[in-house]
Enzyme design. Structure first.
Site, PDB file in Angstrom:
ATOM      1  N   GLU A 113       0.842  -1.203   0.000  1.00 50.40           N
ATOM      2  CA  GLU A 113       0.000   0.000   0.000  1.00 50.40           C
ATOM      3  C   GLU A 113       0.874   1.248   0.000  1.00 50.40           C
ATOM      4  O   GLU A 113       1.040   1.929   1.007  1.00 50.40           O
ATOM      5  CB  GLU A 113      -0.964  -0.055   1.182  1.00 50.40           C
ATOM      6  CG  GLU A 113      -1.890  -1.254   1.001  1.00 50.40           C
ATOM      7  CD  GLU A 113      -2.789  -1.509   2.180  1.00 50.40           C
ATOM      8  OE1 GLU A 113      -3.970  -1.776   1.956  1.00 50.40           O
ATOM      9  OE2 GLU A 113      -2.316  -1.456   3.314  1.00 50.40           O
ATOM     10  N   HIS A 153      -4.770   2.684   4.363  1.00 43.61           N
ATOM     11  CA  HIS A 153      -4.726   1.567   3.416  1.00 43.61           C
ATOM     12  C   HIS A 153      -5.067   2.039   2.010  1.00 43.61           C
ATOM     13  O   HIS A 153      -5.638   3.101   1.819  1.00 43.61           O
ATOM     14  CB  HIS A 153      -5.778   0.509   3.795  1.00 43.61           C
ATOM     15  CG  HIS A 153      -5.463  -0.231   5.042  1.00 43.61           C
ATOM     16  ND1 HIS A 153      -5.157  -1.565   5.063  1.00 43.61           N
ATOM     17  CD2 HIS A 153      -5.401   0.184   6.337  1.00 43.61           C
ATOM     18  CE1 HIS A 153      -4.922  -1.949   6.297  1.00 43.61           C
ATOM     19  NE2 HIS A 153      -5.069  -0.911   7.098  1.00 43.61           N
ATOM     20  N   GLU A 165      -9.468   3.768   3.759  1.00 42.90           N
ATOM     21  CA  GLU A 165      -9.199   3.216   2.429  1.00 42.90           C
ATOM     22  C   GLU A 165      -9.120   4.384   1.459  1.00 42.90           C
ATOM     23  O   GLU A 165     -10.069   5.147   1.306  1.00 42.90           O
ATOM     24  CB  GLU A 165     -10.319   2.251   2.015  1.00 42.90           C
ATOM     25  CG  GLU A 165     -10.349   0.974   2.839  1.00 42.90           C
ATOM     26  CD  GLU A 165      -9.194   0.019   2.507  1.00 42.90           C
ATOM     27  OE1 GLU A 165      -8.443   0.280   1.534  1.00 42.90           O
ATOM     28  OE2 GLU A 165      -9.049  -0.986   3.236  1.00 42.90           O
TER      29      GLU A 165
HETATM   30 ZN   LIG Z   1      -4.888  -2.778   3.488  1.00 44.81          ZN
END
Ligand SMILES: [Zn+2]
Length: 336
Positions: A62, A151, A215
């Site tokens: 990531e 993330h 995210e």
């Molecule tokens: Zn992740």
């Protein structure tokens, strides 16, 4: 720049720095704690009482969030960013980061809240270390605790940037924190309704932090993250670190979409089959009556909820783990 500002370089090279402590001209202290772990302590007169944990690379590939933390730390080490908060920077899975892979043996973000004790291997040990580092950092009484675990997702998403808010019995969600996320460019928040084994669930339930998994777009290789726009989040983090955040308009959540978990789809056996295109995006809507998945013994997962959407579909997870989450729109009537 102070050498400890190069935590990412040190981590990628697997180097332990000779000097573990360095001071900025303003008197902020950088302290290397362990591989991929560095604590920033502002000069006492500057300290505004916030303890901020910033983690990235829990999944090793990531890169956009890892690069974001690297920029923030370098800014502090150069004296350009003047911290008024205590900060713990964590790169979650150094071995996987070096390989550019999501994990080496297993997904670290399914090993928290004690789950690592049931497993062996590198990632189980790292999850245990990360818990200890976070617990030590969040052990000072009378301070405000905030954790963002950054993330990027495996797949594309109809909603590019969203947050996952952990759950704890009897604990109200903070409208102020949601407003803060909204200002940081987060478009949607998924409110969990049971406890979990992720890093943010651990810091939320065990350490009393406000904690979120963020995210932030689709995972790509280092240097190829031009399409992941982290500008608003980066600005907001700079403002939080320097203690100069604009007060939110009385917790206005304008435009922020809230979702609740309807059901987690659990894969029970090797016979598990998911009836979704391989490239389906997160937050794709599914109609009532849709046969989402099948498993052994005639188990069928059929959509019954109206307005349902799917996130994190992944039929390749190990048996017993979650292969996707069905979510539905939620309102903000339960926020404090
Ligand atoms: Zn992740």
């Amino acid at each position: 720049m102070l050498a400890l500002g190069k935590l990412l370089e040190l981590t990628l090279a697997g180097h332990e720095p000779a000097a573990k402590i360095q001071l900025t001209p303003e008197g902020a202290r950088l302290r290397w704690l362990a591989e991929g772990a560095l604590e920033v302590t502002p000069a006492q007169a500057q300290d505004n009482g916030l303890d901020l944990l910033l983690s990235a690379g829990i999944h090793g590939n990531e890169t956009a969030p890892i690069e974001l933390l690297d920029r923030l730390l370098r800014g502090i080490a150069r004296g350009e960013l003047k911290p008024r908060t205590r900060i713990l920077f964590l790169f979650g899975n150094p071995a996987a980061i070096r390989r550019g892979e999501r994990f080496v043996e297993q997904d670290i973000n399914r090993l928290f809240n004690g789950r690592h004790e049931q497993h062996t291997g590198f990632e189980a040990m790292r999850a245990c270390d990360l818990e200890h580092l976070a617990a030590t950092f969040f052990s000072k009484p009378g301070r405000t605790r905030l954790h963002y675990d950054l993330h990027t997702a495996i797949r594309g998403s109809k909603i590019e940037q969203f947050a996952l808010y952990p759950w704890q019995e009897g604990r109200a969600r903070s409208k102020r924190e949601l407003a803060r996320l909204n200002a940081a460019g987060i478009e949607a928040v998924l409110l969990h309704n049971k406890s979990s084994i992720t890093f943010s669930a651990y810091t939320y339930t065990q350490l009393g932090a406000e904690a979120f998994t963020l995210e932030l777009g689709k995972a790509r290789a280092f240097g190829q993250n031009q399409q992941v726009n982290l500008e608003l989040l980066e600005q907001r983090l700079q403002h939080i670190i320097e203690g100069r955040e604009a007060e939110q308009q009385s917790a206005e959540l304008e435009g922020l979409q809230l979702f609740a978990v309807a059901r987690e789809i659990i894969k029970h056996s090797d016979a598990f089959q998911m009836h979704l295109p391989a490239d389906i995006e997160n937050f794709s809507e599914l109609p009532v009556g849709y046969l989402l998945a099948e498993d052994l013994a005639g188990t069928r997962w059929v959509v019954e909820e109206s307005g349902a959407r799917i996130i994190f579909p992944n039929p390749k997870v190990k048996n017993g783990l979650r292969a996707g989450i069905l979510i539905v729109p939620a309102d903000d009537s339960h926020l404090a």
